[in-house]
Write an enzyme that holds these catalytic residues in place. Structure first.
Site, PDB file in Angstrom:
ATOM      1  N   GLU A  88     -19.927   2.125  21.231  1.00 30.79           N
ATOM      2  CA  GLU A  88     -20.825   2.467  20.123  1.00 30.79           C
ATOM      3  C   GLU A  88     -21.374   3.887  20.212  1.00 30.79           C
ATOM      4  O   GLU A  88     -22.117   4.328  19.320  1.00 30.79           O
ATOM      5  CB  GLU A  88     -21.981   1.461  20.084  1.00 30.79           C
ATOM      6  CG  GLU A  88     -21.489   0.046  19.799  1.00 30.79           C
ATOM      7  CD  GLU A  88     -22.514  -1.041  20.078  1.00 30.79           C
ATOM      8  OE1 GLU A  88     -22.429  -2.103  19.444  1.00 30.79           O
ATOM      9  OE2 GLU A  88     -23.401  -0.817  20.953  1.00 30.79           O
TER      10      GLU A  88
ATOM     11  N   TYR B  24       0.830  -1.203   0.000  1.00 30.86           N
ATOM     12  CA  TYR B  24       0.000   0.000   0.000  1.00 30.86           C
ATOM     13  C   TYR B  24       0.863   1.251   0.000  1.00 30.86           C
ATOM     14  O   TYR B  24       1.859   1.323   0.724  1.00 30.86           O
ATOM     15  CB  TYR B  24      -0.886   0.063   1.248  1.00 30.86           C
ATOM     16  CG  TYR B  24      -1.851  -1.086   1.439  1.00 30.86           C
ATOM     17  CD1 TYR B  24      -2.058  -2.030   0.448  1.00 30.86           C
ATOM     18  CD2 TYR B  24      -2.555  -1.217   2.625  1.00 30.86           C
ATOM     19  CE1 TYR B  24      -2.944  -3.082   0.632  1.00 30.86           C
ATOM     20  CE2 TYR B  24      -3.448  -2.253   2.824  1.00 30.86           C
ATOM     21  CZ  TYR B  24      -3.632  -3.192   1.830  1.00 30.86           C
ATOM     22  OH  TYR B  24      -4.510  -4.221   2.026  1.00 30.86           O
TER      23      TYR B  24
END
Length: 451
Positions: free
Chosen positions: A415, A339
């Protein structure tokens, strides 16, 4: 050097901010924010479902099916099977304007989960010949759920959008299986940034060691380029009781390992750059009294500039080859370029930070040091200007040292940051479109290939 035009100037930007604060955009932003808040439970449920049923790269069949069904329910033009198992949704706004891409990665990792939660992954598989669990140990489940929520929000204001949004749900960010292509590289190769051509791309990554409510970013080189290497040292096998009768590849490999450590400490200009050369595995031999014929090592390379990357590659070859020759052995060096650097266009980043400050609060937007982790979002940034940022996923008040890092069995996400993630992606999208609608060709942006 490839150049793109972003529509903004200093005076126009001031006018735009006023418009965003007091005009039609204020109403649009309020509607989007309200919808994001109303979707929180739905997004959390999606995330838990994906977390409980993770799939490895290029095998995200059920994950992709759920994504595609959701996008189709929103009335989008949907393509499946892009880059193996990727899903792309196209939302055409009610007014003409640029094409903005939003990306989420969807694959899990070969990690056996230890976190005791109701939606804990129990999935098992074989990976590289070994039995292992499968886990969303890097937060890609949250990325999918947040972008699905973002898609629902933007679809609800479709008629007010000044342009088109391309939702890219990408497989295999963690790497394709051996012998396969995958990830952002393959999606770009298959034309995901074309038809219609993308003008800018945005992406986020949840971070388990950044507090909920905080967003971190960095202009320029943000995450490292990553390459892998393999070195085979070939010696001469002999009896362990008579080492002078052979050439020991294990001793030679030990010298190579130590030699590689000097690349960063003695060859890289550390005041300007950073780099990592890690030996991840070293295998040789089968019995205590046999000096084997060969030894094999593999490792990872992290760099932040093309110049440093070339230097590290060259020095790995020189060190391994010359040390092996000095011992009477031979070295076979292979380097796999993976990458590129995740490069946030500085001008685009500077232009969009006020959008993040508007949804998170100025004090919650923080500059972060460059990360030696890697992200294949960089392949998109080689083609079009892109901005990639980090979203807090650690419970407020928790100590960083108590939060498990990514890619570990104890990785866990709070969350509570999902609504901010949705608001951020929505605001970046609509603000960029507003800039373009002003039609002021202000600054030229360079892709990462023009560093």
């Amino acid at each position: 050097m490839k150049k793109h035009t972003l529509f903004v100037s200093s005076l126009a930007f001031i006018g735009l901010i006023a418009h965003t604060t007091f005009g039609q955009s204020t109403t649009l932003n309020a509607r989007m924010d309200k919808t994001a808040e109303s979707l929180e439970k739905k997004v959390v449920a999606w995330r838990r479902d994906f977390h409980e049923h993770p799939e490895l790269g290029n095998r995200e069949f059920q994950t992709a099916a759920k994504i595609a069904a959701h996008l189709q329910s929103l009335g989008m033009e949907v393509k499946t099977g892009v880059g193996k198992t990727g899903v792309v949704g196209l939302l055409k706004g009610g007014k003409p304007g640029p094409v903005v891409a939003l990306r989420a990665d969807i694959d899990g990792l070969p990690v056996t989960e230890r976190v005791d939660i109701p939606f804990k992954s129990q999935v098992k598989t074989e990976y590289n010949g070994q039995q292992t669990g499968v886990m969303h140990a890097c937060g890609h489940d949250t990325h999918v759920a947040i972008l699905m929520g973002t898609a629902e929000i933007l679809a609800s204001v479709k008629n007010d959008l000044r342009g088109t949004v391309k939702f890219i749900f990408q497989p295999a960010e963690e790497g394709a299986p051996e012998g396969e292509e995958g990830g952002a590289y393959l999606m770009v190769k298959e034309g995901v940034l074309e038809n219609p051509k993308v003008d800018a791309i945005f992406g986020l990554h949840i971070n388990s060691q950044t507090e909920v409510g905080t967003i971190k970013y960095r202009p320029g080189a943000t995450m490292a380029a990553v390459d892998s290497y393999a070195i085979k040292i070939k010696g001469k096998q002999t009896h362990g009781a008579a080492p002078w009768s052979g050439v020991d590849p294990i001793v030679t490999s030990a010298q190579v390992v130590m030699g590689l450590q000097t690349i960063v400490s003695r060859n890289i200009t550390l005041t300007d750059n950073a780099a990592v050369v890690t030996v991840g595995a070293l295998h040789s031999g089968i019995r205590q009294n046999i000096i084997p014929e060969e030894a094999n090592m593999i490792g990872t390379i992290r760099t932040f500039s093309p110049e440093a990357q070339k230097l590290v590659h060259r020095r790995i070859g020189e060190i391994a080859t010359n040390i092996a020759e000095s011992a009477g052995a031979q070295a076979d060096v292979k380097i796999n370029v993976m990458y590129p650097v995740t490069y946030n266009d500085p001008k685009l980043t500077d232009q969009m930070i006020p959008s993040l400050e508007a949804v998170a609060g100025k004090n919650n937007i923080k500059l972060t040091p460059a990360q030696t982790g890697a992200e294949d979002f960089s392949f998109y940034q080689q083609k079009v200007p892109g901005f990639f940022f980090f979203l807090g996923g650690m419970t407020k008040g928790k100590k960083v040292e108590d939060a498990a890092p990514h890619h570990t069995p104890d990785f866990q996400i709070d969350e509570g940051g999902f609504v901010l993630g949705m608001k951020s992606l929505c605001r970046l999208t609509t603000d960029y479109m507003e800039f373009a609608s002003k039609g002021i060709a202000i600054k030229e942006l360079t892709t990462a290939s023009g560093q």
